[in-house]
Design a protein around this motif. Structure first.
Motif, PDB file in Angstrom:
ATOM      1  N   ASN A 158      33.594   2.724  26.769  1.00 31.18           N
ATOM      2  CA  ASN A 158      33.830   4.139  27.052  1.00 31.18           C
ATOM      3  C   ASN A 158      34.663   4.305  28.321  1.00 31.18           C
ATOM      4  O   ASN A 158      35.122   3.334  28.918  1.00 31.18           O
ATOM      5  CB  ASN A 158      32.497   4.889  27.165  1.00 31.18           C
ATOM      6  CG  ASN A 158      31.605   4.298  28.246  1.00 31.18           C
ATOM      7  OD1 ASN A 158      32.080   3.748  29.237  1.00 31.18           O
ATOM      8  ND2 ASN A 158      30.295   4.406  28.072  1.00 31.18           N
ATOM      9  N   ARG A 159      34.836   5.565  28.746  1.00 29.63           N
ATOM     10  CA  ARG A 159      35.706   5.853  29.897  1.00 29.63           C
ATOM     11  C   ARG A 159      35.183   5.201  31.175  1.00 29.63           C
ATOM     12  O   ARG A 159      35.964   4.606  31.947  1.00 29.63           O
ATOM     13  CB  ARG A 159      35.794   7.370  30.082  1.00 29.63           C
ATOM     14  CG  ARG A 159      36.517   7.838  31.349  1.00 29.63           C
ATOM     15  CD  ARG A 159      37.986   7.540  31.298  1.00 29.63           C
ATOM     16  NE  ARG A 159      38.656   7.778  32.566  1.00 29.63           N
ATOM     17  CZ  ARG A 159      39.749   8.526  32.706  1.00 29.63           C
ATOM     18  NH1 ARG A 159      40.298   9.111  31.669  1.00 29.63           N
ATOM     19  NH2 ARG A 159      40.304   8.679  33.876  1.00 29.63           N
TER      20      ARG A 159
ATOM     21  N   GLU B 293      37.274   2.432  33.401  1.00 29.87           N
ATOM     22  CA  GLU B 293      37.663   2.598  34.801  1.00 29.87           C
ATOM     23  C   GLU B 293      37.283   1.369  35.617  1.00 29.87           C
ATOM     24  O   GLU B 293      38.061   0.907  36.454  1.00 29.87           O
ATOM     25  CB  GLU B 293      36.999   3.854  35.379  1.00 29.87           C
ATOM     26  CG  GLU B 293      37.582   5.150  34.831  1.00 29.87           C
ATOM     27  CD  GLU B 293      36.857   6.377  35.347  1.00 29.87           C
ATOM     28  OE1 GLU B 293      35.787   6.205  35.988  1.00 29.87           O
ATOM     29  OE2 GLU B 293      37.341   7.495  35.120  1.00 29.87           O
TER      30      GLU B 293
ATOM     31  N   VAL C  61      38.947   1.022  23.295  1.00 33.90           N
ATOM     32  CA  VAL C  61      38.398   2.117  24.099  1.00 33.90           C
ATOM     33  C   VAL C  61      38.338   3.376  23.239  1.00 33.90           C
ATOM     34  O   VAL C  61      39.335   3.755  22.624  1.00 33.90           O
ATOM     35  CB  VAL C  61      39.274   2.396  25.341  1.00 33.90           C
ATOM     36  CG1 VAL C  61      38.607   3.440  26.233  1.00 33.90           C
ATOM     37  CG2 VAL C  61      39.562   1.118  26.108  1.00 33.90           C
TER      38      VAL C  61
ATOM     39  N   LEU D 277      37.646   7.289  23.818  1.00 28.71           N
ATOM     40  CA  LEU D 277      37.437   8.302  24.851  1.00 28.71           C
ATOM     41  C   LEU D 277      36.752   9.541  24.296  1.00 28.71           C
ATOM     42  O   LEU D 277      35.999  10.205  24.982  1.00 28.71           O
ATOM     43  CB  LEU D 277      38.772   8.680  25.498  1.00 28.71           C
ATOM     44  CG  LEU D 277      39.501   7.534  26.213  1.00 28.71           C
ATOM     45  CD1 LEU D 277      40.736   8.053  26.920  1.00 28.71           C
ATOM     46  CD2 LEU D 277      38.588   6.836  27.207  1.00 28.71           C
TER      47      LEU D 277
ATOM     48  N   ASP E  41      44.888   7.387  34.608  1.00 31.82           N
ATOM     49  CA  ASP E  41      45.278   8.643  33.957  1.00 31.82           C
ATOM     50  C   ASP E  41      46.773   8.685  33.660  1.00 31.82           C
ATOM     51  O   ASP E  41      47.188   9.178  32.600  1.00 31.82           O
ATOM     52  CB  ASP E  41      44.876   9.839  34.825  1.00 31.82           C
ATOM     53  CG  ASP E  41      43.382  10.083  34.825  1.00 31.82           C
ATOM     54  OD1 ASP E  41      42.732   9.753  33.814  1.00 31.82           O
ATOM     55  OD2 ASP E  41      42.847  10.594  35.828  1.00 31.82           O
TER      56      ASP E  41
END
Length: 219
Positions: free
Chosen positions: A67-68, A72, A133, A135, A194
């Motif tokens: 996931n996000r 990260e 991934v 999102l 981003d």
């Protein structure tokens, strides 16, 4: 004539030496604290690297759908390595089709089933050092930490698109979807997560669906 030193002069010298050595002690303490912080950062990075390597080296553990928050953390780790060794990172934005149209054609449950199947196919085609991934319900990316050439990304995109088409044809022969892939590369197309995700999405929308090559690199 012998030069005499007053008691006050001795006191001043004593204060000076005390100040000097006191400052040195303070500097030593500060340096030790900074060294401890730096060592902790290095240890944390090593722990994270070991955890990633363990997951990669385990043949029974296929690449997971992350996931996000996990992206990260992983991106930060690989970005540091890329900066250190002059390597590149890529994001592949895998677009399957318009969700509203898919919901209308299939229904919510069937649409979710198709997307899950496609995610599983992306995971199965991923190498151990690549990460799929998700999102949200329709945004799916493939994070490629390191690659040798853009041709490698082209071949990967072609495999992904072929697999997605097969998944659609097996169960949903009458469903027409324009699957395509937008590709962004660090540091060429952005320095932050981003920026890279946005660049990949913009590249995706520049694809002409009448063209056979349904993947496009960000400019």
């Amino acid at each position: 004539m012998e030069k005499k030193t007053s008691h006050r002069g001795l006191d001043d010298i004593g204060k000076a030496w005390g100040w000097l050595f006191g400052k040195n002690r303070e500097t030593d303490v500060e340096k030790a604290q900074l060294d401890a912080v730096e060592k902790q950062k290095i240890d944390n990075a090593k722990d994270e690297q070991r955890a990633i390597k363990t997951a990669q080296d385990d043949p029974s553990a296929p690449p997971a759908l992350i996931n996000r928050a996990e992206l990260e953390r992983i991106f930060s780790f690989f970005k540091t390595k890329a900066d250190r060794y002059g390597m590149r990172i890529a994001f592949l934005d895998v677009f399957v089709g318009d969700c509203i149209s898919m919901d209308h054609a299939l229904g919510r449950q069937e649409c979710e089933s198709l997307l899950n199947d496609i995610c599983n196919r992306i995971i199965s085609l991923s190498r151990k050092d690549e990460f799929a991934v998700k999102l949200d319900s329709s945004e799916v990316y493939l994070f490629v930490p390191f690659f040798q050439s853009e041709e490698e990304l082209c071949l990967l995109s072609e495999r992904l698109l072929k697999s997605i088409e097969e998944a659609i044809q097996i169960e949903y022969r009458n469903l027409s979807l324009s699957s395509r892939i937008g590709i962004s590369i660090y540091p060429k197309n952005g320095k932050t997560l981003d920026e890279l995700l946005l660049a990949a999405r913009k590249a995706l929308y520049k694809i002409d669906t009448s063209n056979k090559r349904l993947y496009h690199f960000a400019l």
